[in-house]
Design an enzyme around this catalytic site. Structure first.
Site, PDB file in Angstrom:
ATOM      1  N   ASP A 415     102.827 -83.634 -83.571  1.00  0.00           N
ATOM      2  CA  ASP A 415     102.917 -82.199 -83.813  1.00  0.00           C
ATOM      3  C   ASP A 415     104.332 -81.687 -83.583  1.00  0.00           C
ATOM      4  OD1 ASP A 415     101.529 -79.549 -84.174  1.00  0.00           O
ATOM      5  OD2 ASP A 415     102.320 -79.245 -82.152  1.00  0.00           O
ATOM      6  N   GLU A 468     104.312 -83.998 -88.516  1.00  0.00           N
ATOM      7  CA  GLU A 468     104.282 -82.629 -89.008  1.00  0.00           C
ATOM      8  C   GLU A 468     105.725 -82.113 -88.936  1.00  0.00           C
ATOM      9  OE1 GLU A 468     102.643 -78.151 -88.134  1.00  0.00           O
ATOM     10  OE2 GLU A 468     103.429 -79.461 -86.580  1.00  0.00           O
TER      11      GLU A 468
END
Length: 735
Positions: A415, A468
């Site tokens: 993330d 991401e």
């Protein structure tokens, strides 16, 4: 040298006794336990509240000494006429306890462990630091160890010692800043924390274990001693198969899930499902719909449910919200037996500031940067890991390996990568510190990602990583030796934003934004991409996927079906967030549940059937897979028909024997006699039409079409197609 009894008992250590009694002593082993003075042996122990203490010789079971109280807080001492192993018999006000002396054991961690921890290359921290049930010198108990180099004193506290920091102070191993203690006769299931004094002697709030492998469910915050008993896996064939498929060139369709809000049991206080229930309900559901992977929003222990797991504090512990670590392993095992891979979202970018967590863990900026220009995220009010510190890098890499090696997880989706790569991420001028060359790139993060991915690919051949990363950072999925970061896949955020912007427009205006659907192919092979329609697109007032679509209810559903068809026809691995597969009408609420009652309506059940059939077609057709990663597998059939808002894509398998034509009509107007050139002569069968009645459509279109000897779009043959409005049609060359 002559020793007086009184000196041995108290005088030689009087100042230390007082510090021990007050919980200030940083070297308890210098006083407690057994000490030899010439031919005399003294045993000292700290047992607040005890009435009396006897020393018992383990081999014979006889009492060899009665210890005397030498300090009012509960310190006992006595001369012992034996050097044999012993245990303590303790008379409490309401019970008698026999146990070995925690301060009779030698140093626990070996020099190699300590060296590797300091170097940041100890990749088994989950089985080294924290709380490890084990046997030492034939005695079962738990070894506790924690990294706190700047603390003056560290103690283990828990139910077993009334959470009293005086009772179990630890030994410092100064070469690595590790504190350790073996407490005999403890076992898994015990709750515990660490109590620390900072370098100035100030008492800090009790801390959860950074390397705990089990934790209490929020809002409780204690760590739990996890079992060291190996889980009995049944997924050997799966693991071997994944290790042999490192290219990941086949179909990959991911179902993203927030476990707490997938299904809730209203009759039982609106509770979430546990791991066992999820294995019984989620796994068959995902299998039925043809997804190849489940991706879970972070399940590492986190204090605030509203963070959805993206502000974790227990990077080695599956959250206690859904059960035990063993239950989590069972869930993974069931996924693999069903042929479904598991992806975990993992957060090495930042952590919350809760006082019982990692923030200023030993009174200093230990895990985080001291300077807020490097160490504080204003967007999320969180702290940033100091990747310039070996121990912190090692901590994070060991966390990643914990999930991949010990829990057999198939992939980590990392993330907030962009926030780690740029020193000025979401910062104004003067709020960030340039790198050593004066630039904005975070060089420590770059090296961390290269190292992380190299270690994962070396140690875990079954696993892959996805980033991401929302910017145009070059080489995210290139190998580190080629100058890249080493990820296997990157989320294509640009494609997602462009296509969602396009599909949200009223069809009458789409011809002015035609490039929104084609632009992604300009850079489609610059990285290995995954096309994500994730949880981020259906929260914070963005509405549901269905809610983004223009028009009346029928048109909204048709738009969404056409968009899903275009997505599955477009190169790139696929990802949908839960609820999107049934056309949920409301945006995601983490305190609620997917609105499963919608499946009582044929049009929403039809949306679910469409996603199922798209996955099945994707999995069965090599032509729809090869071009995900190889430019030769994709060619535009129609890319410039902005006036009609029509798109066409050829997808071709590597060997050239399989051809699929994907046609999308993004207006409500049916297109009769739409001619498109094709490279192969013969019959082209319609293998999926998003306008089919089973999906809730008008059932307009053809079942098969034969080529005509009419050239078009630079091809020698062409098809005369009837394209339904707001629909995507897949045609396969039969020959």
């Amino acid at each position: 040298m002559r020793y007086e009894r009184a000196d041995l008992m108290t005088g030689m250590v009087q100042e230390g006794l007082q510090a021990l009694a007050e919980g200030r002593h940083g070297d308890p082993f210098s006083i407690l336990g057994r000490h030899l003075y010439g031919d005399l042996t003294v045993v000292r122990t700290l047992l607040p509240g005890a009435l009396s203490v006897s020393v018992i010789e383990i081999e014979t079971g006889r009492a060899i000494a009665e210890l005397e109280p030498i300090h009012e807080v509960g310190i006992f001492a006595g001369l012992v006429g034996s050097s044999a192993p012993y245990r303590l018999r303790i008379q409490w006000p309401d019970a008698v306890q026999e146990t070995e002396d925690a301060y009779s054991f030698p140093p626990l961690l070996g020099d190699l462990d300590l060296h590797l921890i300091s170097q940041g290359t100890h990749y088994q921290l989950g089985r080294t630091l924290g709380a490890i049930p084990m046997e030492i010198e034939g005695i079962e108990g738990v070894r506790f160890s924690v990294w706190a180099p700047n603390a003056r004193r560290v103690s283990v506290v828990g139910d077993f010692n009334a959470w009293d920091g005086r009772r179990h102070p630890m030994r410092l191993r100064p070469q690595a800043g590790i504190w350790e203690l073996f407490i005999p006769r403890l076992t898994h299931g015990e709750r515990y924390k660490f109590e620390l004094l900072d370098a100035n002697g100030n008492l800090l709030p009790q801390r959860a274990d950074p390397v705990a492998r089990s934790s209490e469910a929020a809002p409780s915050t204690a760590s739990i001693v996890a079992s060291s008993k190996p889980f009995h896996w049944h997924d050997h064939d799966w693991m071997d198969k994944q290790a042999g498929d490192r290219s990941r060139e086949g179909a990959m369709s991911v179902y993203e899930v927030h476990l707490g809000s997938w299904v809730r049991i209203a009759e039982e206080g609106n509770r979430s499902l546990d791991w066992v229930e999820l294995s019984q309900r989620l796994v068959p559901y995902v299998k039925k719909l043809g997804f190849t992977h489940i991706e879970m929003l972070p399940i590492m222990e986190h204090p605030f449910g509203g963070s959805w797991g993206y502000q974790p504090l227990g990077l080695f512990a599956p959250t206690g919200r859904y059960g035990t670590p063993e239950d989590f392993a069972y869930f993974i095992d069931r996924c693999h037996q069903a042929g479904i891979g598991v992806i975990l979202d993992w957060v090495p970018a930042h952590f919350p500031t809760d006082v019982w967590g990692l923030a200023r863990f030993d009174g200093s900026a230990l895990y985080e940067h001291a300077d807020p220009r490097e160490g504080f995220h204003k967007d999320w009010n969180t702290l940033i890991y100091n990747l310039g510190r070996n121990e912190v890098k090692g901590f994070l890499i060991a966390s990643a390996l914990e999930w991949l090696e010990h829990f057999h997880v198939d992939a980590l989706r990392v993330d907030a990568v962009a926030s780690m790569l740029y020193r000025d991420y979401s910062r104004n001028e003067g709020e960030w510190i340039p790198n050593q060359y004066g630039g904005r790139e975070n060089l420590e993060s770059v090296e961390f990602f290269k190292h992380l991915n190299s270690i994962i690919h070396d140690r875990c051949p079954h696993a892959f990583t996805a980033a991401e990363e929302s910017t145009a950072w070059p080489g995210v999925t290139k190998k580190p030796e080629e100058g890249g970061l080493g990820f296997d896949f990157k989320w294509n955020m640009g494609w997602m934003h462009d296509t969602l912007h396009y599909i949200s427009d009223d069809p009458v205006y789409r011809k002015y934004h035609h490039g929104g659907m084609t632009f992604g192919m300009i850079y489609a092979y610059s990285e290995r991409f995954m096309l994500p329609i994730s949880h981020d697109e259906v929260v914070h007032g963005k509405g549901s996927m269905l809610g983004k679509m223009p028009g009346d209810q029928w048109q909204k559903l048709a738009n969404l079906r056409a968009y899903y068809g275009f997505m599955w026809g477009h190169p790139g691995k696929k990802l949908l967030f839960m609820g999107q597969e049934i056309g949920q009408e409301t945006e995601w609420n983490h305190d609620g549940s997917v609105v499963w009652d919608l499946l009582d309506r044929p049009e929403h059940a039809g949306m679910q059937f469409l996603v199922r059939d798209l996955n099945r077609l994707y999995g069965a057709e090599p032509a729809l897979q090869f071009g995900d990663l190889h430019p030769a597998g994709h060619e535009w059939a129609v890319a410039d028909d902005a006036e009609n808002s029509v798109y066409g894509m050829f997808r071709t398998a590597q060997e050239g024997y399989s051809h699929v034509l994907v046609m999308s009509n993004m207006t409500p107007m049916t297109r009769h006699g739409y001619r498109v050139g094709v490279p192969r002569e013969g019959c082209w069968d319609v293998v999926l039409n998003t306008d089919a009645a089973i999906y809730g459509g008008s059932n307009f279109g053809q079942s098969n079409v034969w080529t005509e000897q009419v050239s078009a779009h630079g091809k020698p043959f062409s098809l005369n197609l009837d394209l339904p409005g707001l629909a995507t049609v897949f045609l396969k060359w039969r020959g």
